[in-house]
Design an enzyme around this catalytic site. Sequence first.
Site, PDB file in Angstrom:
ATOM      1  N   TYR A  61     -13.849  28.760 -24.586  1.00 48.84           N
ATOM      2  CA  TYR A  61     -12.889  29.313 -25.544  1.00 48.84           C
ATOM      3  C   TYR A  61     -13.086  30.836 -25.640  1.00 48.84           C
ATOM      4  O   TYR A  61     -14.185  31.305 -25.950  1.00 48.84           O
ATOM      5  CB  TYR A  61     -13.058  28.682 -26.935  1.00 48.84           C
ATOM      6  N   SER A  66     -15.001  14.283 -23.344  1.00 46.56           N
ATOM      7  CA  SER A  66     -13.695  14.692 -23.856  1.00 46.56           C
ATOM      8  C   SER A  66     -12.635  14.448 -22.795  1.00 46.56           C
ATOM      9  O   SER A  66     -12.757  14.938 -21.669  1.00 46.56           O
ATOM     10  CB  SER A  66     -13.715  16.170 -24.256  1.00 46.56           C
ATOM     11  N   LEU A  91      -1.497  18.585 -35.114  1.00 46.81           N
ATOM     12  CA  LEU A  91      -0.126  19.038 -35.375  1.00 46.81           C
ATOM     13  C   LEU A  91       0.640  19.266 -34.071  1.00 46.81           C
ATOM     14  O   LEU A  91       1.698  19.907 -34.081  1.00 46.81           O
ATOM     15  CB  LEU A  91      -0.135  20.329 -36.211  1.00 46.81           C
ATOM     16  N   ASN A 138      -3.722  22.111 -45.110  1.00 44.90           N
ATOM     17  CA  ASN A 138      -4.130  20.967 -44.294  1.00 44.90           C
ATOM     18  C   ASN A 138      -5.222  20.134 -44.968  1.00 44.90           C
ATOM     19  O   ASN A 138      -5.271  18.910 -44.824  1.00 44.90           O
ATOM     20  CB  ASN A 138      -4.607  21.445 -42.915  1.00 44.90           C
TER      21      ASN A 138
HETATM   22  P1  NDP Z   1      -3.166  21.760 -34.057  1.00 47.53           P
HETATM   23  O1  NDP Z   1      -2.306  20.881 -33.240  1.00 47.53           O
HETATM   24  O2  NDP Z   1      -3.366  21.328 -35.479  1.00 47.53           O
HETATM   25  O3  NDP Z   1      -2.588  23.243 -34.007  1.00 47.53           O
HETATM   26  C1  NDP Z   1      -3.175  24.248 -34.791  1.00 47.53           C
HETATM   27  C2  NDP Z   1      -2.246  25.449 -34.902  1.00 47.53           C
HETATM   28  O4  NDP Z   1      -1.039  25.074 -35.580  1.00 47.53           O
HETATM   29  C3  NDP Z   1      -2.845  26.559 -35.742  1.00 47.53           C
HETATM   30  O5  NDP Z   1      -3.698  27.388 -35.007  1.00 47.53           O
HETATM   31  C4  NDP Z   1      -1.600  27.255 -36.246  1.00 47.53           C
HETATM   32  O6  NDP Z   1      -1.064  28.039 -35.172  1.00 47.53           O
HETATM   33  C5  NDP Z   1      -0.679  26.087 -36.523  1.00 47.53           C
HETATM   34  N1  NDP Z   1      -0.868  25.512 -37.875  1.00 47.53           N
HETATM   35  C6  NDP Z   1      -1.953  24.851 -38.363  1.00 47.53           C
HETATM   36  N2  NDP Z   1      -1.738  24.432 -39.618  1.00 47.53           N
HETATM   37  C7  NDP Z   1      -0.490  24.826 -39.949  1.00 47.53           C
HETATM   38  C8  NDP Z   1       0.295  24.677 -41.112  1.00 47.53           C
HETATM   39  N3  NDP Z   1      -0.170  24.024 -42.179  1.00 47.53           N
HETATM   40  N4  NDP Z   1       1.543  25.216 -41.102  1.00 47.53           N
HETATM   41  C9  NDP Z   1       2.029  25.869 -40.026  1.00 47.53           C
HETATM   42  N5  NDP Z   1       1.328  26.052 -38.887  1.00 47.53           N
HETATM   43  C10 NDP Z   1       0.070  25.515 -38.838  1.00 47.53           C
HETATM   44  O7  NDP Z   1      -4.632  21.850 -33.434  1.00 47.53           O
HETATM   45  P2  NDP Z   1      -5.185  22.625 -32.107  1.00 47.53           P
HETATM   46  O8  NDP Z   1      -4.307  22.353 -30.955  1.00 47.53           O
HETATM   47  O9  NDP Z   1      -5.446  24.040 -32.487  1.00 47.53           O
HETATM   48  O10 NDP Z   1      -6.557  21.869 -31.896  1.00 47.53           O
HETATM   49  C11 NDP Z   1      -7.552  21.903 -32.915  1.00 47.53           C
HETATM   50  C12 NDP Z   1      -8.921  22.010 -32.302  1.00 47.53           C
HETATM   51  O11 NDP Z   1      -9.158  20.872 -31.465  1.00 47.53           O
HETATM   52  C13 NDP Z   1      -9.158  23.216 -31.373  1.00 47.53           C
HETATM   53  O12 NDP Z   1      -9.502  24.378 -32.073  1.00 47.53           O
HETATM   54  C14 NDP Z   1     -10.310  22.717 -30.538  1.00 47.53           C
HETATM   55  O13 NDP Z   1     -11.516  22.860 -31.245  1.00 47.53           O
HETATM   56  C15 NDP Z   1     -10.006  21.232 -30.375  1.00 47.53           C
HETATM   57  N6  NDP Z   1      -9.320  20.970 -29.083  1.00 47.53           N
HETATM   58  C16 NDP Z   1     -10.032  20.301 -28.113  1.00 47.53           C
HETATM   59  C17 NDP Z   1      -9.488  20.064 -26.866  1.00 47.53           C
HETATM   60  C18 NDP Z   1     -10.283  19.320 -25.838  1.00 47.53           C
HETATM   61  O14 NDP Z   1      -9.886  19.293 -24.668  1.00 47.53           O
HETATM   62  N7  NDP Z   1     -11.410  18.719 -26.208  1.00 47.53           N
HETATM   63  C19 NDP Z   1      -8.120  20.514 -26.527  1.00 47.53           C
HETATM   64  C20 NDP Z   1      -7.424  21.153 -27.633  1.00 47.53           C
HETATM   65  C21 NDP Z   1      -8.030  21.365 -28.853  1.00 47.53           C
HETATM   66  P3  NDP Z   1      -0.166  29.355 -35.357  1.00 47.53           P
HETATM   67  O15 NDP Z   1      -0.253  29.806 -36.783  1.00 47.53           O
HETATM   68  O16 NDP Z   1      -0.716  30.330 -34.390  1.00 47.53           O
HETATM   69  O17 NDP Z   1       1.232  28.942 -34.981  1.00 47.53           O
END
Ligand code: NDP
Length: 322
Positions: free
Chosen positions: A55, A152, A210, A293
């Site tokens: 990351y 994972s 999300l 959230n």
């Molecule tokens: P989400 O699908 O929840 O997306 C998060 C993003 O959505 C935020 O960064 C923000 O982006 C937006 N967001 C979050 N809450 C809200 C809200 N209440 N209202 C509006 N927009 C919102 O999760 P991620 O895809 O970020 O995944 C979460 C974690 O999971 C990662 O940080 C990582 O640690 C892990 N992960 C692991 C993977 C793996 O292969 N093992 C792959 C992917 C993730 P913005 O404001 O920029 O639009």
Amino acid sequence: MMHYRRLGRTGLKVSEISLGAWITFGSQLDEQASITLLRAAYDQGINFFDNADMYADGMAEQVMGKAITGLPRQALVISSKLFFPTFPGPNGKGLSRKHIFDSIHATLRRLNTDYVDLYFCHRYDPDTPLEEVVRAMSDLVSQGKVMYWGTSRWSASQVTAAIAVARQINAVTPAMEQCRYNMLDRRSVEVDLAFAVKEFSLGLTTFSPLAYGLLSGKYNNGIPAGSRASFPEMAWVKDRLSDTEIARVRALGEVSAEIGLTPAQLAIAWILRRKEVSSVITGASRIEQLDENLQASEAVKLLTDEVLERIEKVLDNHPDED
Ligand code: NDP
């Protein structure tokens, strides 16, 4: 109020909502904003913080290391992952014993900690014998550099094979899997991994609740400036914004509004309804998102059979996309 769940069969308790560092820490957010976000999450009961060596090319771990300085290490569950390239050349990636050891040492240095609680093989490595992977991960546990190891996005048969090998060679078995799970992508948890999770009591730490932000409804009327889909390097998020998806998210928005929740809270509560999920790893680019959230914990009780059926109807309208 935060609730804590056991990580599968282990004795470890993780907050049912956790915070991940992908895209945000050391990248979208500057160092101070990342630190403030992690501290706000910790103050509200989040104890599990997810990371990976790749990351922001290691910056996410470095920033998290600074953010946890001064917090009691015993209270924290810190994870990292390895597999993807972090160094040029044939040995700078994958799950060879060499790369596993190189990677954990670099991760511990960046996080400025003696151990990580959870260490994940970020993907399956077809180029390394499974026995080598299992032995190396098990050795890290024996050495105290890692408390629990897991996988994972491994398939159920890959996880099952790893457990069988570990038992054969008297090594530590994987304790958890990290897969994607959200209203728009249900297969891994509900179909593919279901038997293995039950059979081996694997812990599940699920990600992207999300669907990268889609399920918050923020893309219902276009792409807001500064949102994830607005970044040129995240063009694939933009590509997912089909009319079909948006229609589905709009319909879910009607359900959430009727029971007094935001769409994001409904989406996270819907995941928390499943007891086999140990922790939902959320992402946030602003403290307001985190605060919103976190309310999902208390919202689970609003998901009556009737509400769940209505959600099911919306999702069933588009079974082809799951
Ligand atoms: P989400 O699908 O929840 O997306 C998060 C993003 O959505 C935020 O960064 C923000 O982006 C937006 N967001 C979050 N809450 C809200 C809200 N209440 N209202 C509006 N927009 C919102 O999760 P991620 O895809 O970020 O995944 C979460 C974690 O999971 C990662 O940080 C990582 O640690 C892990 N992960 C692991 C993977 C793996 O292969 N093992 C792959 C992917 C993730 P913005 O404001 O920029 O639009």
